[in-house]
Scaffold this active site. Sequence first.
Site, short mmCIF file in Angstrom:
data_model
loop_
_atom_site.label_atom_id
_atom_site.label_comp_id
_atom_site.label_asym_id
_atom_site.label_seq_id
_atom_site.Cartn_x
_atom_site.Cartn_y
_atom_site.Cartn_z
N LYS A 7 22.48 22.20 15.61
CA LYS A 7 23.15 22.14 14.40
C LYS A 7 22.37 21.31 13.32
O LYS A 7 21.51 20.67 13.70
CB LYS A 7 24.26 21.85 14.29
CG LYS A 7 24.73 20.05 14.70
CD LYS A 7 26.16 19.89 14.90
CE LYS A 7 26.38 18.58 15.51
NZ LYS A 7 27.68 17.95 15.53
N ARG A 34 39.81 14.76 14.63
CA ARG A 34 38.87 15.56 13.62
C ARG A 34 38.95 17.03 13.60
O ARG A 34 39.66 17.43 12.86
CB ARG A 34 37.35 15.28 14.10
CG ARG A 34 36.29 15.47 13.12
CD ARG A 34 34.95 15.28 13.42
NE ARG A 34 34.36 15.84 14.78
CZ ARG A 34 33.27 15.78 15.01
NH1 ARG A 34 32.26 15.13 14.47
NH2 ARG A 34 32.93 16.30 16.32
N TYR A 63 12.07 -3.43 -7.67
CA TYR A 63 13.41 -3.67 -8.58
C TYR A 63 14.07 -5.01 -8.37
O TYR A 63 14.14 -5.22 -7.36
CB TYR A 63 14.24 -2.33 -8.43
CG TYR A 63 13.71 -1.16 -9.00
CD1 TYR A 63 13.54 -1.12 -10.31
CD2 TYR A 63 13.59 -0.23 -8.28
CE1 TYR A 63 13.14 -0.10 -10.93
CE2 TYR A 63 13.28 1.11 -8.84
CZ TYR A 63 12.90 1.24 -10.24
OH TYR A 63 12.52 2.37 -10.91
N MET A 68 13.19 5.37 -5.00
CA MET A 68 13.34 6.73 -4.89
C MET A 68 12.16 7.40 -3.99
O MET A 68 12.44 8.34 -3.00
CB MET A 68 13.41 7.56 -6.22
CG MET A 68 14.03 8.84 -5.82
SD MET A 68 14.22 9.88 -7.41
CE MET A 68 15.61 9.15 -8.31
#
Length: 387
Positions: free
Chosen positions: A46, A143, A265, A324
């Site tokens: 998956k 679940r 940053y 990013m």
Amino acid sequence: MTDSFNDNDAFAAAGLRLTVDLDALVENWRDMAHRSGRARASAVVKADAYGLGIEDVGEALYLAGARDFFVATADEGVTLRLYAPDARIFVLCGIWPGMERVFFENDLVPVIASEEQLTFWMSVLSDYGDYPCALQVDTGFNRLGLPMEDALALADDVSRPASFAPVLVMSHLACGDDPANPMNRQQLEAFRKVSAAFEGIEASLANSAGIFLGPEYHFDLTRPGIAIYGGEAVPGIANPMRPVATAEARIIQTRFVKSGETVSYGRAMQLTRNSRLAIVSAGYADGYMRSQSSGGVPLRQTDVPGGYGFIAGHKVPVAGRITMDLTIFDITDLPDNLVRAGDYVELFGSNIAVDDAARAAGTIGYEMLTSLGLRHERRYVSEEAEE
């Protein structure tokens, strides 16, 4: 199979690249099949084979002998069918109205996991006749799955259509990666009741971690996933699996920065020495998680250290915040002539285990693999395929 490295110009030029060792993948699956004892081992592919490509991964596992596969969605099953022509492909998210043709035309087996799906499936059988399915039963995970009492009642329901004939009953362990957790034994005993109620139908409980719990958890079919891809099934013990995926990012620039200056940053990191930095072309948009930053993120307020890369035989720490598209590594301790722009830093792979990279990010290897962005180039290596 994908072309080799020398023929793959896109791979050679990529800012972020991923190498998948299909031989290691197959060896890991065979290892888990051996550990499964008398049970057959399926393959869980998956999430695009945990981010490594369902086409090549599925084909390699099929050629290695896997004949039972688990995918999350019908779309994944349709893709896999092209590479696993006569395998049983189970769709974990089941079937909903309007999906019948996709399942029938591609010979996919829905995993029925709710009363709504069960009701719909009964109506499908009344219209189309016999067709296999699997039943997912909740044994305490809370679940996905039919409640225990509903599953047991279904097994005893003599009025159910004769065409309703599941080929598999299954459940999922909540704490398989914690061998001492009493929840494992509780779920085992509950699943034994389910398996006995559906006598003559194959049963499956063990995922990768469950396989390591021992033979009584194996039943008829095991479902190894993360272990196939080289990840830890049980944290805290030596991982016996071979690494499968290696992610590398190109160094765009190296630069000298004086002691006292700050990096990235938020001025989250202030240098305490004259330093040499390498800026590489991968960031959190590519799945290299911001939480691995050396500072300026909540995780660094704990005792968990920041992330590392690996280049030229050395581990190099992340410097400042991961951004990013870019990550900065501190290469001060490496000789000046050892690293240059254009070289690649390993983000995880043979030298930085994916689970170690994940721990630096406060997560697990599953998330690291499946979070790989769409901007990477991928190659597959296999000596077996070339012979």
